[in-house]
Design a protein around this motif. Structure first.
Motif, PDB file in Angstrom:
ATOM      1  N   ASP A 103       7.820  -1.028  14.953  1.00 13.24           N
ATOM      2  CA  ASP A 103       8.036  -0.184  16.139  1.00 13.24           C
ATOM      3  C   ASP A 103       6.721   0.445  16.610  1.00 13.24           C
ATOM      4  N   ASN A 155       0.834  -1.198   0.000  1.00 12.30           N
ATOM      5  CA  ASN A 155       0.000   0.000   0.000  1.00 12.30           C
ATOM      6  C   ASN A 155       0.875   1.257   0.000  1.00 12.30           C
ATOM      7  N   PRO A 156       0.312   2.394  -0.390  1.00 14.08           N
ATOM      8  CA  PRO A 156       1.054   3.644  -0.238  1.00 14.08           C
ATOM      9  C   PRO A 156       1.388   3.887   1.242  1.00 14.08           C
ATOM     10  N   ASN A 157       2.560   4.457   1.486  1.00 12.34           N
ATOM     11  CA  ASN A 157       2.971   4.882   2.834  1.00 12.34           C
ATOM     12  C   ASN A 157       3.185   3.765   3.849  1.00 12.34           C
ATOM     13  N   CYS A 158       3.454   2.555   3.383  1.00  7.89           N
ATOM     14  CA  CYS A 158       3.740   1.473   4.325  1.00  7.89           C
ATOM     15  C   CYS A 158       5.253   1.354   4.554  1.00  7.89           C
ATOM     16  N   GLY A 159       6.044   2.130   3.822  1.00  9.54           N
ATOM     17  CA  GLY A 159       7.490   2.142   4.044  1.00  9.54           C
ATOM     18  C   GLY A 159       8.314   1.447   2.964  1.00  9.54           C
ATOM     19  N   LYS A 160       7.773   1.311   1.772  1.00 11.66           N
ATOM     20  CA  LYS A 160       8.497   0.640   0.673  1.00 11.66           C
ATOM     21  C   LYS A 160       9.784   1.381   0.302  1.00 11.66           C
ATOM     22  N   THR A 161       9.664   2.707   0.098  1.00 13.64           N
ATOM     23  CA  THR A 161      10.838   3.462  -0.333  1.00 13.64           C
ATOM     24  C   THR A 161      11.889   3.496   0.775  1.00 13.64           C
ATOM     25  N   SER A 162      11.447   3.592   2.022  1.00 13.50           N
ATOM     26  CA  SER A 162      12.402   3.548   3.139  1.00 13.50           C
ATOM     27  C   SER A 162      13.129   2.212   3.151  1.00 13.50           C
ATOM     28  N   VAL A 164      11.816  10.172  -0.156  1.00 18.85           N
ATOM     29  CA  VAL A 164      10.649   9.510   0.414  1.00 18.85           C
ATOM     30  C   VAL A 164       9.472  10.470   0.324  1.00 18.85           C
ATOM     31  N   ASN A 210       6.178  -4.227   8.373  1.00 17.32           N
ATOM     32  CA  ASN A 210       6.907  -2.987   8.614  1.00 17.32           C
ATOM     33  C   ASN A 210       6.193  -2.102   9.643  1.00 17.32           C
ATOM     34  N   MET A 211       6.873  -1.052  10.069  1.00 20.27           N
ATOM     35  CA  MET A 211       6.355  -0.167  11.127  1.00 20.27           C
ATOM     36  C   MET A 211       6.129  -0.991  12.397  1.00 20.27           C
ATOM     37  N   THR A 248       9.837  -5.777  10.458  1.00 22.74           N
ATOM     38  CA  THR A 248      10.877  -4.842  10.016  1.00 22.74           C
ATOM     39  C   THR A 248      10.556  -3.420  10.482  1.00 22.74           C
ATOM     40  N   ILE A 249      11.619  -2.638  10.621  1.00 22.56           N
ATOM     41  CA  ILE A 249      11.469  -1.197  10.868  1.00 22.56           C
ATOM     42  C   ILE A 249      12.343  -0.535   9.816  1.00 22.56           C
ATOM     43  N   SER A 250      11.762  -0.174   8.690  1.00 23.83           N
ATOM     44  CA  SER A 250      12.641   0.261   7.599  1.00 23.83           C
ATOM     45  C   SER A 250      13.239   1.629   7.844  1.00 23.83           C
ATOM     46  N   ARG A 251      12.673   2.384   8.778  1.00 22.92           N
ATOM     47  CA  ARG A 251      13.260   3.687   9.082  1.00 22.92           C
ATOM     48  C   ARG A 251      14.625   3.529   9.730  1.00 22.92           C
TER      49      ARG A 251
END
Ligand code: GDP
Ligand code: MG
Ligand code: K
Length: 319
Positions: free
Chosen positions: A119, A11-18, A30, A116-117, A144-147
């Protein structure tokens, strides 16, 4: 050395680009897709002696044919056939995010879910039984915590395991211990009554592909359309015929066009689809597309009821 092709889907904003940035060491901006251009970024990197080509695909909520992003992602999966798909999921928004996961399962692609997210989920105090949810979906899941990059190594260890597949055990001497440990850990929880050892592995296989059960009426219709598609014995399908059948029952125009232009018995296939859609309407009192969506959400709700605890909801019960 072969390159493992991996695509990020979510989905958008789930952290793919991070995730893309932290894995590939790149510094892509991002931000949200403007909606004007649809494209994908590719990154290359090495990990544990393997070469990876990672693609950051645009965000989508579904794999229907309703938006350029959805069509783009689907076309990429169908035509580029990535070796492994990372389905990036916002662990704080599971119900909505897992809808796309059920569609990827229909496509029968080799995939891993990046929870992801993670945390944010931990901070919320809510709990998720990852192993159990992974078993219910038939897909490995890695928090995962891609940040910050936490969990990304584990994720790629599992990807190597998925990529190596049945030959993995034979090569285990050459593969570093860390890879084997991560993969074994996942495997043992994933197929709990089957220990990961020796020759057993290859005969039983480790991919326990699970179909999303859409209920008896829909499954009957999916089978009817699928059987019609499978009459073409000499056609080698690049992806799941079950997915094609489901998409036809959803009245997906893009898939319908592919079927019409590529399959000699398209007319009978479409007739069967129409007949089944009418039958479904009579027994379920809703059109087949709506019925499929509802069945998928029903499956997700059931799986989360068994695996996810919302602390705030529990509190309400006691006040
Ligand atoms: P995309 O739309 O899927 O590519 O998502 P982005 O990578 O653009 O991330 C969306 C937002 O979520 C950004 O503000 C990121 O910094 C943030 N973000 C990404 N991954 C994580 C994570 O694991 N934890 C937290 N707390 N935030 C994250
Ligand atoms: Mg992005
Ligand atoms: K974004």
């Amino acid at each position: 050395r072969r390159t493992i092709n991996v695509a990020l889907v979510g989905n958008p904003n789930c952290g793919k680009t991070s995730l893309f940035n932290v894995a590939s060491g790149s510094h892509e901006h991002v931000g949200n897709y403007s909606g004007v251009t649809v494209d994908a970024k590719a990154g290359h990197f090495e990990f544990q002696g393997y070469s990876f080509r990672l693609i950051d695909l645009p965000g989508t909520y579904s794999l229907s044919a309703y938006s350029p992003e959805e069509l783009y992602v689907r076309k990429h999966i169908i035509e580029e056939t990535p070796d492994v798909i990372i389905n990036v999921v916002d662990a704080g928004n599971l119900e909505r995010n897992l809808y796309l996961t059920t569609q990827l399962i229909d496509m029968n692609v080799r995939m891993v879910v990046a929870l992801n997210m993670y945390d944010a989920l931990q901070r919320s105090g809510n709990t998720l039984d990852i192993k159990h949810l992974s078993r219910l979906l038939g897909v490995p899941m890695v928090p995962t915590i891609s940040r910050t990059g936490e969990g990304i190594d584990n994720l790629f260890h599992v990807i190597i395991g998925l990529y190596e597949g049945a030959d993995f055990m034979e090569q285990k001497q050459e593969i570093q211990n860390e890879v084997l440990r991560e993969f074994r850990e996942w495997h043992d929880s994933y197929v709990p009554d089957h220990k990961f050892e020796g020759d057993d592995f290859e005969t039983k296989g480790y991919i326990r592909h699970i179909h999303i059960n859409h209920g008896p009426e829909l499954e009957r219709s999916i089978d009817a359309v699928k059987n019609e598609i499978c009459r073409n014995e000499n056609i080698r399908y690049k992806y799941s015929t079950r997915f094609l059948a489901i998409k036809l029952l959803e009245n997906d125009k893009d898939i319908e066009q592919r079927v019409i232009s590529q399959l000699p018995n398209a007319q009978t296939i479409i007739q069967t689809r129409d007949k089944e859609a009418r039958r479904l309407y009579n027994v379920l009192n809703e059109d087949s597309e709506q019925a499929i969506t509802n069945a998928k959400y029903g499956f997700i709700t059931g799986a989360l009821k068994e695996t996810y605890t919302d602390v705030h909801q529990n509190k309400e019960m006691f006040t």
